[in-house]
Design an enzyme around this catalytic site. Structure first.
Site, PDB file in Angstrom:
ATOM      1  N   TYR A   1       0.861  -1.190   0.000  1.00 25.36           N
ATOM      2  CA  TYR A   1       0.000   0.000   0.000  1.00 25.36           C
ATOM      3  C   TYR A   1       0.891   1.232   0.000  1.00 25.36           C
ATOM      4  O   TYR A   1       1.827   1.337   0.798  1.00 25.36           O
ATOM      5  CB  TYR A   1      -0.885   0.002   1.248  1.00 25.36           C
ATOM      6  CG  TYR A   1      -1.750   1.239   1.392  1.00 25.36           C
ATOM      7  CD1 TYR A   1      -2.756   1.526   0.469  1.00 25.36           C
ATOM      8  CD2 TYR A   1      -1.560   2.121   2.455  1.00 25.36           C
ATOM      9  CE1 TYR A   1      -3.551   2.658   0.606  1.00 25.36           C
ATOM     10  CE2 TYR A   1      -2.355   3.253   2.595  1.00 25.36           C
ATOM     11  CZ  TYR A   1      -3.345   3.516   1.667  1.00 25.36           C
ATOM     12  OH  TYR A   1      -4.132   4.636   1.810  1.00 25.36           O
TER      13      TYR A   1
ATOM     14  N   ASP B   1       9.250   2.902  -0.121  1.00 24.52           N
ATOM     15  CA  ASP B   1       8.192   3.551   0.643  1.00 24.52           C
ATOM     16  C   ASP B   1       8.408   3.157   2.100  1.00 24.52           C
ATOM     17  O   ASP B   1       8.017   2.076   2.523  1.00 24.52           O
ATOM     18  CB  ASP B   1       6.828   3.104   0.128  1.00 24.52           C
ATOM     19  CG  ASP B   1       5.685   3.709   0.938  1.00 24.52           C
ATOM     20  OD1 ASP B   1       5.966   4.330   1.992  1.00 24.52           O
ATOM     21  OD2 ASP B   1       4.531   3.554   0.530  1.00 24.52           O
TER      22      ASP B   1
ATOM     23  N   LYS C   1       4.146   9.268   8.652  1.00 21.51           N
ATOM     24  CA  LYS C   1       3.827   8.705   9.977  1.00 21.51           C
ATOM     25  C   LYS C   1       4.740   9.220  11.097  1.00 21.51           C
ATOM     26  O   LYS C   1       4.560  10.336  11.547  1.00 21.51           O
ATOM     27  CB  LYS C   1       3.764   7.185   9.880  1.00 21.51           C
ATOM     28  CG  LYS C   1       2.614   6.795   8.920  1.00 21.51           C
ATOM     29  CD  LYS C   1       2.137   5.382   8.957  1.00 21.51           C
ATOM     30  CE  LYS C   1       0.838   5.275   8.157  1.00 21.51           C
ATOM     31  NZ  LYS C   1       0.844   4.294   7.092  1.00 21.51           N
TER      32      LYS C   1
HETATM   33  C1  LIG Z   1       0.253   4.801   5.684  1.00 22.22           C
HETATM   34  C2  LIG Z   1       1.057   4.528   4.486  1.00 22.22           C
HETATM   35  C3  LIG Z   1       1.014   5.384   3.369  1.00 22.22           C
HETATM   36  C4  LIG Z   1       0.061   6.542   3.261  1.00 22.22           C
HETATM   37  O1  LIG Z   1       0.293   7.518   4.206  1.00 22.22           O
HETATM   38  P1  LIG Z   1      -0.899   8.557   4.554  1.00 22.22           P
HETATM   39  O2  LIG Z   1      -0.274   9.507   5.506  1.00 22.22           O
HETATM   40  O3  LIG Z   1      -2.000   7.720   5.135  1.00 22.22           O
HETATM   41  O4  LIG Z   1      -1.314   9.193   3.275  1.00 22.22           O
HETATM   42  C5  LIG Z   1       1.874   5.124   2.316  1.00 22.22           C
HETATM   43  N1  LIG Z   1       2.718   4.091   2.360  1.00 22.22           N
HETATM   44  C6  LIG Z   1       2.784   3.246   3.402  1.00 22.22           C
HETATM   45  C7  LIG Z   1       3.764   2.124   3.392  1.00 22.22           C
HETATM   46  C8  LIG Z   1       1.940   3.423   4.489  1.00 22.22           C
HETATM   47  O5  LIG Z   1       1.988   2.563   5.504  1.00 22.22           O
END
Ligand SMILES: *Cc1c(COP(=O)(O)O)cnc(C)c1O
Length: 423
Positions: free
Chosen positions: A142, A237, A265
């Site tokens: 994701y 990511d 985060k």
């Molecule tokens: C949470 C998450 C996102 C998206 O971040 P948001 O602040 O919710 O837009 C993207 N990549 C990873 C791996 C995530 O865990």
């Protein structure tokens, strides 16, 4: 009706599904979500005054626990100077210096407001830099709700039973090549077939949005090599794993260096922050230096920077990682032993402060295997734990987090409840 149920009824009339982010709705575990009125340390207090030990930690950010005094004071101090300037501010420079120091691959960095913005901008930048259009992503990873990345995207969408979102034109999805994680051959095949068109590989180096999946030996190195050999950009990511699995994230842990890194985060210390950074030659393609446009009215916001800087400084000055690893291992080991005693097939992958429960005979190494686990068994454990004061993520496809505010007492209490719930 209790307070949470009453709030949810009111919310549903005005907010689609009653929530501002879908996984909060408890669709995959049943029942209606509790509302939280305050959070402190490793505990949430619900609208009905129940106290819960929290393993969601605001879906990752709260590595210091909730309402940490140092972060609260940093925000209060910034607040006294104004909430937003619209000009550059000193905190943005401090943040950039910290990130370049901490994250191995980051030479230059741009702040934004969410993880989604970070991945979206990284993709645009990789396309602008290479002049190519296609992106490789992996099933179950994701990367936020970016159009071209919301294909086989794991937990949030999965939980609603539709792995792909409506509203994404086929022409966008066509630019995304979705491959199985942990399968280097498929990556090599994709490059052999359309190498000239592939701008980037984007990967959660440790996928943590379809449960927790770990790379096989040599896999991340193989992705690095495939990108280098073919002139494509490797994007890690690390929105979830950054600053959580050691301060420098998976890239520090494994020594595999991406070209670009998306962050989020923890970087915001509980406020909305994202960032992306990497090699100078790529980052300098961004406006105003280069042709790739990217912007944000509230990017580098002084309150958000204050919270983020305070959070990162604590991680740097008093690293919690060894202790988190111990607590994580203790909990995972205890859960495995309990399952074994009861003859329940359960996998508990764990690394540092991250773990998940896969009800499965064999280890899970990709999305297909994650989908084949017993989500109903998870649902039962989730509900039993919640009834007894333990809040696990409300989906079989999410990762649980431990914070520095969790202690051995909480871990033991949790183990006790999970043991009872496993039946
Ligand atoms: C949470 C998450 C996102 C998206 O971040 P948001 O602040 O919710 O837009 C993207 N990549 C990873 C791996 C995530 O865990």
């Amino acid at each position: 009706m209790n307070q949470s149920e009453e709030l949810f009824e009111r919310a549903k009339k005005l907010i689609p599904g009653g929530v501002n982010s879908p996984v909060r709705a408890f669709r995959s575990v049943g029942g209606s979500p509790f509302f939280t009125k305050k959070a402190s340390g490793c505990r949430l207090t619900t609208a009905d005054d129940r106290e819960l030990i929290d393993y969601v930690c605001t879906w990752g950010p709260a590595i210091h626990g909730h309402d940490h005094q140092v972060i609260r004071e940093a925000v209060a101090e910034a607040l006294a100077k104004g909430t937003s300037f619209g000009t550059p501010g000193p905190a943005e420079v401090e943040m950039a210096e910290l990130l370049v120091e901490i994250v191995p691959s980051v030479e230059k960095v741009r702040m934004c407001n969410s993880g989604t913005e970070a991945t979206m901008s990284s993709i645009r930048l990789a396309r602008g830099f290479t002049g190519r259009s296609k992106i490789i992503k992996f099933a179950g990873c994701y990367h936020g709700h970016v159009d071209s990345l919301l294909v086989k995207a794991g937990s949030g969408a999965l939980t609603l039973g539709n792995p792909d979102s409506a509203g994404i034109p086929e022409s966008f999805a066509k630019e995304t090549i979705v491959l199985p994680y942990n399968d280097l051959q498929s990556v090599q095949d994709a490059f052999a077939q359309s190498g000239e068109d592939i701008a980037a590989i984007i990967v959660e180096p440790y996928p943590a949005n379809c449960g927790l999946i770990l790379p096989e030996d040599g896999y991340l190195e193989g992705l690095r090599k495939a990108c280098s050999d073919n002139g494509a950009v490797l994007i890690f990511d690390e929105v979830m794993t950054g600053f959580r699995l050691g301060i420098g994230g998976v890239q520090e842990r494994t020594g595999v260096t991406p070209d670009l890194t998306a962050m989020g985060k923890i970087i915001g210390g509980g406020l909305p922050v994202g960032a992306f950074g990497g090699k100078v030659e790529i980052m300098d393609c961004l406006a105003p230096l280069g042709p790739v446009y990217q912007a944000g009215t509230l990017s580098g916001n002084p309150l958000a920077m204050a919270a983020g800087i305070a959070s990162l400084r604590m991680l740097k000055d008093t690293p919690p990682y060894e202790r988190l690893e111990q607590l994580g291992a203790m909990l995972a080991r205890g859960i495995r032993e309990a399952a074994e005693k009861k003859g329940i097939a359960l996998q508990v992958p764990q690394v540092g402060s991250m773990f998940c429960l896969f009800f499965s005979e064999s280890p899970v190494g990709n999305f297909e295997q994650a989908l084949a686990t017993d989500a109903d068994a998870f649902k039962k454990v989730f509900q039993a734990c919640l009834a007894n004061g333990i809040y696990l993520p409300p989906s079989a496809y999410e990762t649980c987090f431990i914070s520095a505010a969790h202690g051995e007492d909480e871990i033991s209490r949790t183990l006790e409840q999970v043991r009872l719930a496993l039946s």
